[in-house]
Design a protein around this motif. Structure first.
Motif, PDB file in Angstrom:
ATOM      1  N   LEU A 213       0.728  -1.398   0.146  1.00  0.00           N
ATOM      2  CA  LEU A 213       0.315  -0.011   0.050  1.00  0.00           C
ATOM      3  C   LEU A 213       1.006   1.797  -0.043  1.00  0.00           C
ATOM      4  CD1 LEU A 213      -2.875   1.148   0.318  1.00  0.00           C
ATOM      5  CD2 LEU A 213      -2.681   0.972   2.692  1.00  0.00           C
ATOM      6  N   LEU A 214       2.485   1.501   0.856  1.00  0.00           N
ATOM      7  CA  LEU A 214       2.582   2.738   1.380  1.00  0.00           C
ATOM      8  C   LEU A 214       3.706   2.983  -0.218  1.00  0.00           C
ATOM      9  CD1 LEU A 214       2.407   2.262   4.302  1.00  0.00           C
ATOM     10  CD2 LEU A 214       1.318   3.723   3.231  1.00  0.00           C
ATOM     11  N   ILE A 215       3.902   1.594  -1.061  1.00  0.00           N
ATOM     12  CA  ILE A 215       5.766   1.306  -1.001  1.00  0.00           C
ATOM     13  C   ILE A 215       5.274   0.820  -3.063  1.00  0.00           C
ATOM     14  CG2 ILE A 215       7.803   0.546  -2.431  1.00  0.00           C
ATOM     15  CD1 ILE A 215       8.272   1.075   0.665  1.00  0.00           C
ATOM     16  N   GLU A 216       4.028   0.329  -3.171  1.00  0.00           N
ATOM     17  CA  GLU A 216       4.276  -0.042  -4.453  1.00  0.00           C
ATOM     18  C   GLU A 216       2.777   0.361  -4.967  1.00  0.00           C
ATOM     19  OE1 GLU A 216       3.327  -4.819  -4.973  1.00  0.00           O
ATOM     20  OE2 GLU A 216       5.592  -4.922  -3.811  1.00  0.00           O
ATOM     21  N   VAL A 217       1.819   0.513  -4.854  1.00  0.00           N
ATOM     22  CA  VAL A 217       0.801   1.576  -5.283  1.00  0.00           C
ATOM     23  C   VAL A 217       1.488   2.739  -5.940  1.00  0.00           C
ATOM     24  CG1 VAL A 217      -1.505   2.178  -4.771  1.00  0.00           C
ATOM     25  CG2 VAL A 217      -0.939   0.070  -4.366  1.00  0.00           C
ATOM     26  N   PRO A 218       2.188   3.577  -4.993  1.00  0.00           N
ATOM     27  CA  PRO A 218       2.428   5.019  -5.341  1.00  0.00           C
ATOM     28  C   PRO A 218       3.520   4.645  -6.224  1.00  0.00           C
ATOM     29  CG  PRO A 218       2.370   4.987  -3.165  1.00  0.00           C
ATOM     30  CD  PRO A 218       2.438   3.356  -3.791  1.00  0.00           C
ATOM     31  N   LEU A 219       4.649   3.665  -6.489  1.00  0.00           N
ATOM     32  CA  LEU A 219       5.572   3.300  -7.763  1.00  0.00           C
ATOM     33  C   LEU A 219       5.033   3.358  -8.823  1.00  0.00           C
ATOM     34  CD1 LEU A 219       8.337   3.294  -8.051  1.00  0.00           C
ATOM     35  CD2 LEU A 219       8.159   1.068  -7.563  1.00  0.00           C
ATOM     36  N   ALA A 220       3.483   2.603  -9.107  1.00  0.00           N
ATOM     37  CA  ALA A 220       3.120   2.236  -9.332  1.00  0.00           C
ATOM     38  C   ALA A 220       2.231   2.903 -10.208  1.00  0.00           C
ATOM     39  CB  ALA A 220       1.835   0.466  -9.419  1.00  0.00           C
ATOM     40  N   ILE A 221       1.784   4.160  -9.664  1.00  0.00           N
ATOM     41  CA  ILE A 221       0.953   4.973 -10.549  1.00  0.00           C
ATOM     42  C   ILE A 221       2.386   5.978 -10.924  1.00  0.00           C
ATOM     43  CG2 ILE A 221      -0.018   7.237 -10.043  1.00  0.00           C
ATOM     44  CD1 ILE A 221      -1.087   5.534  -7.355  1.00  0.00           C
ATOM     45  N   VAL A 222       3.201   5.669 -10.176  1.00  0.00           N
ATOM     46  CA  VAL A 222       4.095   6.661 -10.787  1.00  0.00           C
ATOM     47  C   VAL A 222       4.372   6.751 -12.846  1.00  0.00           C
ATOM     48  CG1 VAL A 222       6.349   7.935 -11.085  1.00  0.00           C
ATOM     49  CG2 VAL A 222       5.180   8.020  -9.144  1.00  0.00           C
ATOM     50  N   VAL A 223       4.715   5.088 -12.683  1.00  0.00           N
ATOM     51  CA  VAL A 223       5.280   4.386 -13.747  1.00  0.00           C
ATOM     52  C   VAL A 223       4.920   4.399 -14.669  1.00  0.00           C
ATOM     53  CG1 VAL A 223       6.062   2.294 -14.644  1.00  0.00           C
ATOM     54  CG2 VAL A 223       7.127   3.027 -12.434  1.00  0.00           C
ATOM     55  N   LEU A 224       2.937   4.357 -14.325  1.00  0.00           N
ATOM     56  CA  LEU A 224       2.023   4.403 -15.068  1.00  0.00           C
ATOM     57  C   LEU A 224       1.397   6.020 -16.379  1.00  0.00           C
ATOM     58  CD1 LEU A 224      -0.884   2.612 -13.591  1.00  0.00           C
ATOM     59  CD2 LEU A 224       0.483   1.682 -15.873  1.00  0.00           C
ATOM     60  N   ALA A 225       2.483   6.775 -15.175  1.00  0.00           N
ATOM     61  CA  ALA A 225       2.074   7.701 -15.252  1.00  0.00           C
ATOM     62  C   ALA A 225       3.640   8.210 -16.467  1.00  0.00           C
ATOM     63  CB  ALA A 225       2.388   8.854 -14.217  1.00  0.00           C
ATOM     64  N   ILE A 226       4.486   8.186 -16.565  1.00  0.00           N
ATOM     65  CA  ILE A 226       5.329   8.290 -17.336  1.00  0.00           C
ATOM     66  C   ILE A 226       5.100   7.864 -18.339  1.00  0.00           C
ATOM     67  CG2 ILE A 226       7.659   7.480 -17.557  1.00  0.00           C
ATOM     68  CD1 ILE A 226       8.434   7.910 -14.143  1.00  0.00           C
ATOM     69  N   GLY A 227       4.150   6.561 -18.272  1.00  0.00           N
ATOM     70  CA  GLY A 227       4.102   6.165 -19.370  1.00  0.00           C
ATOM     71  C   GLY A 227       2.929   6.359 -20.798  1.00  0.00           C
ATOM     72  N   LEU A 228       2.316   6.764 -19.908  1.00  0.00           N
ATOM     73  CA  LEU A 228       1.246   7.784 -20.605  1.00  0.00           C
ATOM     74  C   LEU A 228       1.716   8.906 -20.484  1.00  0.00           C
ATOM     75  CD1 LEU A 228      -1.734   8.290 -20.866  1.00  0.00           C
ATOM     76  CD2 LEU A 228      -2.112   9.276 -18.748  1.00  0.00           C
ATOM     77  N   VAL A 229       2.659   9.811 -20.058  1.00  0.00           N
ATOM     78  CA  VAL A 229       3.788  10.466 -21.099  1.00  0.00           C
ATOM     79  C   VAL A 229       4.271   9.901 -22.390  1.00  0.00           C
ATOM     80  CG1 VAL A 229       5.183  11.842 -20.929  1.00  0.00           C
ATOM     81  CG2 VAL A 229       3.612  11.792 -19.228  1.00  0.00           C
TER      82      VAL A 229
END
Length: 74
Positions: free
Chosen positions: A32-48
């Motif tokens: 909850l505290l490490i993998e989910v925020p990291l996944a959100i960042v990676v998905l945002a970078i993928g969107l960019v």
């Protein structure tokens, strides 16, 4: 003597339950505290990256990596 064995069995059982619950709690907190925020960042970078034609394969790879972080079984 038999009461000592039962006490040791009870203590081992309680410690086993404690380690199982503590491990599950730590894994849930880690997810909850490490993998989910990291996944959100990676998905945002993928969107960019998917917005540009040259970096489209990199963006698709970022989406796959983000989904693997979010859902470890896939």
């Amino acid at each position: 003597m038999i009461s000592l064995l039962f006490m040791m069995l009870f203590l081992a059982f309680m410690l086993w339950i404690g380690f199982k619950l503590t491990g599950a709690f730590f894994m849930a907190c880690f997810w909850l505290l490490i993998e989910v925020p990291l996944a959100i960042v990676v998905l945002a970078i993928g969107l960019v990256f998917c917005c540009t034609l040259i970096l489209l394969p990199v963006g698709i790879g970022c989406f796959k990596a983000g989904m693997k972080l979010l859902i470890p079984g896939i």
